[in-house]
Motif scaffolding. Sequence first.
Motif, PDB file in Angstrom:
ATOM      1  N   TYR A  47      35.690 -27.788   0.468  1.00 48.49           N
ATOM      2  CA  TYR A  47      34.603 -27.728  -0.515  1.00 48.49           C
ATOM      3  C   TYR A  47      35.066 -28.437  -1.773  1.00 48.49           C
ATOM      4  CZ  TYR A  47      31.042 -25.719  -3.641  1.00 48.49           C
ATOM      5  OH  TYR A  47      30.013 -25.537  -4.537  1.00 48.49           O
ATOM      6  N   PHE A  48      34.365 -29.497  -2.147  1.00 48.23           N
ATOM      7  CA  PHE A  48      34.700 -30.234  -3.364  1.00 48.23           C
ATOM      8  C   PHE A  48      33.692 -29.893  -4.464  1.00 48.23           C
ATOM      9  CE2 PHE A  48      36.614 -33.155  -0.183  1.00 48.23           C
ATOM     10  CZ  PHE A  48      37.907 -33.164  -0.674  1.00 48.23           C
ATOM     11  N   ALA A  49      34.172 -29.212  -5.522  1.00 48.42           N
ATOM     12  CA  ALA A  49      33.270 -28.850  -6.610  1.00 48.42           C
ATOM     13  C   ALA A  49      32.569 -30.088  -7.181  1.00 48.42           C
ATOM     14  CB  ALA A  49      34.032 -28.109  -7.704  1.00 48.42           C
ATOM     15  N   SER A  50      33.263 -31.214  -7.185  1.00 56.29           N
ATOM     16  CA  SER A  50      32.704 -32.432  -7.801  1.00 56.29           C
ATOM     17  C   SER A  50      31.407 -32.895  -7.134  1.00 56.29           C
ATOM     18  CB  SER A  50      33.731 -33.559  -7.740  1.00 56.29           C
ATOM     19  OG  SER A  50      34.118 -33.804  -6.397  1.00 56.29           O
ATOM     20  N   VAL A  51      31.250 -32.661  -5.854  1.00 54.93           N
ATOM     21  CA  VAL A  51      30.025 -33.086  -5.174  1.00 54.93           C
ATOM     22  C   VAL A  51      29.192 -31.921  -4.627  1.00 54.93           C
ATOM     23  CG1 VAL A  51      30.801 -35.406  -4.530  1.00 54.93           C
ATOM     24  CG2 VAL A  51      31.289 -33.488  -2.999  1.00 54.93           C
ATOM     25  N   GLU A  85      34.567 -23.616  -9.820  1.00 56.68           N
ATOM     26  CA  GLU A  85      36.017 -23.475  -9.984  1.00 56.68           C
ATOM     27  C   GLU A  85      36.805 -23.783  -8.707  1.00 56.68           C
ATOM     28  OE1 GLU A  85      33.818 -21.089  -9.798  1.00 56.68           O
ATOM     29  OE2 GLU A  85      34.587 -19.295  -8.757  1.00 56.68           O
ATOM     30  N   ALA A  86      36.127 -24.163  -7.655  1.00 58.97           N
ATOM     31  CA  ALA A  86      36.818 -24.427  -6.383  1.00 58.97           C
ATOM     32  C   ALA A  86      37.797 -25.600  -6.529  1.00 58.97           C
ATOM     33  CB  ALA A  86      35.795 -24.742  -5.293  1.00 58.97           C
ATOM     34  N   ALA A 133      45.095 -25.105   4.008  1.00 59.45           N
ATOM     35  CA  ALA A 133      45.607 -23.994   3.186  1.00 59.45           C
ATOM     36  C   ALA A 133      45.524 -24.300   1.699  1.00 59.45           C
ATOM     37  CB  ALA A 133      47.049 -23.672   3.588  1.00 59.45           C
ATOM     38  N   SER A 134      45.465 -25.568   1.332  1.00 62.45           N
ATOM     39  CA  SER A 134      45.432 -25.919  -0.090  1.00 62.45           C
ATOM     40  C   SER A 134      44.029 -25.835  -0.685  1.00 62.45           C
ATOM     41  CB  SER A 134      45.985 -27.337  -0.281  1.00 62.45           C
ATOM     42  OG  SER A 134      45.033 -28.294   0.138  1.00 62.45           O
ATOM     43  N   CYS A 135      43.038 -25.523   0.138  1.00 62.54           N
ATOM     44  CA  CYS A 135      41.649 -25.438  -0.346  1.00 62.54           C
ATOM     45  C   CYS A 135      41.342 -24.005  -0.778  1.00 62.54           C
ATOM     46  CB  CYS A 135      40.663 -25.817   0.766  1.00 62.54           C
ATOM     47  SG  CYS A 135      40.902 -27.474   1.437  1.00 62.54           S
ATOM     48  N   SER A 136      40.772 -23.843  -1.967  1.00 62.97           N
ATOM     49  CA  SER A 136      40.375 -22.495  -2.393  1.00 62.97           C
ATOM     50  C   SER A 136      39.093 -22.068  -1.679  1.00 62.97           C
ATOM     51  CB  SER A 136      40.184 -22.432  -3.907  1.00 62.97           C
ATOM     52  OG  SER A 136      39.021 -23.155  -4.308  1.00 62.97           O
ATOM     53  N   HIS A 137      38.232 -23.022  -1.387  1.00 58.98           N
ATOM     54  CA  HIS A 137      36.946 -22.741  -0.743  1.00 58.98           C
ATOM     55  C   HIS A 137      36.688 -23.765   0.362  1.00 58.98           C
ATOM     56  CE1 HIS A 137      36.625 -20.544  -4.504  1.00 58.98           C
ATOM     57  NE2 HIS A 137      35.630 -19.851  -3.991  1.00 58.98           N
ATOM     58  N   LEU A 138      35.917 -23.328   1.346  1.00 59.07           N
ATOM     59  CA  LEU A 138      35.597 -24.192   2.489  1.00 59.07           C
ATOM     60  C   LEU A 138      34.103 -24.172   2.757  1.00 59.07           C
ATOM     61  CD1 LEU A 138      38.426 -22.899   4.878  1.00 59.07           C
ATOM     62  CD2 LEU A 138      38.443 -25.057   3.596  1.00 59.07           C
ATOM     63  N   GLY A 172      43.923 -28.422  -3.208  1.00 60.33           N
ATOM     64  CA  GLY A 172      45.279 -28.678  -3.700  1.00 60.33           C
ATOM     65  C   GLY A 172      45.754 -30.101  -3.483  1.00 60.33           C
ATOM     66  N   TRP A 173      45.564 -30.588  -2.256  1.00 59.91           N
ATOM     67  CA  TRP A 173      46.105 -31.918  -1.971  1.00 59.91           C
ATOM     68  C   TRP A 173      45.355 -32.973  -2.775  1.00 59.91           C
ATOM     69  CZ3 TRP A 173      42.548 -35.325  -0.382  1.00 59.91           C
ATOM     70  CH2 TRP A 173      41.465 -34.904   0.389  1.00 59.91           C
ATOM     71  N   HIS A 174      44.143 -32.650  -3.200  1.00 54.09           N
ATOM     72  CA  HIS A 174      43.306 -33.611  -3.907  1.00 54.09           C
ATOM     73  C   HIS A 174      43.776 -33.812  -5.347  1.00 54.09           C
ATOM     74  CE1 HIS A 174      39.689 -35.974  -4.018  1.00 54.09           C
ATOM     75  NE2 HIS A 174      39.291 -35.394  -5.103  1.00 54.09           N
ATOM     76  N   LYS A 175      44.375 -32.761  -5.917  1.00 54.83           N
ATOM     77  CA  LYS A 175      44.776 -32.843  -7.326  1.00 54.83           C
ATOM     78  C   LYS A 175      45.849 -33.886  -7.557  1.00 54.83           C
ATOM     79  CE  LYS A 175      45.218 -28.326  -7.821  1.00 54.83           C
ATOM     80  NZ  LYS A 175      45.358 -26.952  -8.366  1.00 54.83           N
ATOM     81  N   LYS A 176      46.601 -34.194  -6.522  1.00 55.25           N
ATOM     82  CA  LYS A 176      47.659 -35.204  -6.650  1.00 55.25           C
ATOM     83  C   LYS A 176      47.085 -36.600  -6.814  1.00 55.25           C
ATOM     84  CE  LYS A 176      49.437 -33.898  -2.769  1.00 55.25           C
ATOM     85  NZ  LYS A 176      50.248 -33.833  -1.534  1.00 55.25           N
TER      86      LYS A 176
END
Lengths: 160, 160
Positions: free
Chosen positions: A142-146, B151-152, A65-70, B155-159
Motif C-alpha cells: 500500500y503506497f500512501a502516495s497513490v 501514515e502507511a 515485511a517492510s510494508c506497514s499496510h497492504l 520500508g524498502w521504498h524509503k531508500k
Amino acid sequence: MSEDIRPGEIAVTLPEKFDAGLYFIGRIRTPWKERGECPKNARGSDAVCTIELDPRYAAALDGVASCSHLVVLYFMHEARRDLVVQVPRHGERRGTFAIRSPVRPNPVAMSVVRLIDIHGIILKVVGLDCLDGTPLIDIKPYFASVDSVPEATVGWHKKD
Amino acid sequence: MSEDIRPGEIAVTLPEKFDAGLYFIGRIRTPWKERGECPKNARGSDAVCTIELDPRYAAALDGVASCSHLVVLYFMHEARRDLVVQVPRHGERRGTFAIRSPVRPNPVAMSVVRLIDIHGIILKVVGLDCLDGTPLIDIKPYFASVDSVPEATVGWHKKD
C-alpha cells in the motif's frame, strides 16, 4: 449462490464464457463462519486475521515485511454475480458499482490491512471482514502516495 | 507473454487449472499504446483517461456520480504470471507481493482514481497509468474511512 431477489433489484444475463482466469493463491482465516457474523465494515473490527499463502508462492513475500499496510484482493466465492442494482438490507437501492457489496460481476474484494506479523507463508493482519476460508487473489504494497485520499467523499453515504 | 527472465528472477510452475473466472466488463482508454509510454506511477500523470463500460452493466452505475474517487480494478492481460521474484529495470530484486508490477499470479491491478465526469456508460477519470485497451474488471466507491491510510509506509521504498 442464492437466487433470491428483493423488490427493486435488477439482474442481468451474464456472458456465456469467462474472459480470463484466476488462481486461488491462499486462504484467509477469520473468526467469522457465516455472513451474518462478519463486521459491517473492516474498521468495525480489530480482529487479527490470518492469511495463509500457498507455499508455491513463498518467495514472492520477500520484502513484504517492510510494508506497514497492504492491499489484499480476495474472491467472494459465495456471491452471485448478476445483480446490477441492489437493495441492501438496511440501505437504499443503488447501482452495484456504487457499493462494496460482494455481489458484483467480478466478486473481487479489496481491503487495506495493517500488517502485524509475517512468518514464513503466514501473515497476521488487521482490517479484514470476510468469511473464514475466503480465497486469496493477491497481496500488494500500500503506497500512501497513490492509494491514500483522505478528502475523498461519497455523496450518498453522507446522508446515512 | 514474454518468456525472458532477468538474472536473479525466479519463476514457478503455475497450477494446471484456474480456480475462478473473470468477465471483462469494459475497456480503459488511455493515451499510452505501449508499455514504455506509460507513466511510472499514476500520480505522475494528470491525463484524463476514459472508462467505457459494457452497456450490459449500465444500471450498475446508479449512484457512482456522487463519488469523488473510485477504486478501479483492471486486468493486465499482457503480463506473464509465473514470476515470484522480480528485478525491475531500475530497481532492486524483490518479491512479487512487495511491488506493484503487472507481473503476478493474478494480474489484477488496483488504482484509486478521481472521477471527473460520468455520462451514460462513459467515465472520465484521472489516476490511471495502464495501456490503452486494458480490460476493466470492477469499479467500487472509495471510502476514505477504510481505504485511506496517510501514515502507511513501505520500508524498502524509503531508500529510493
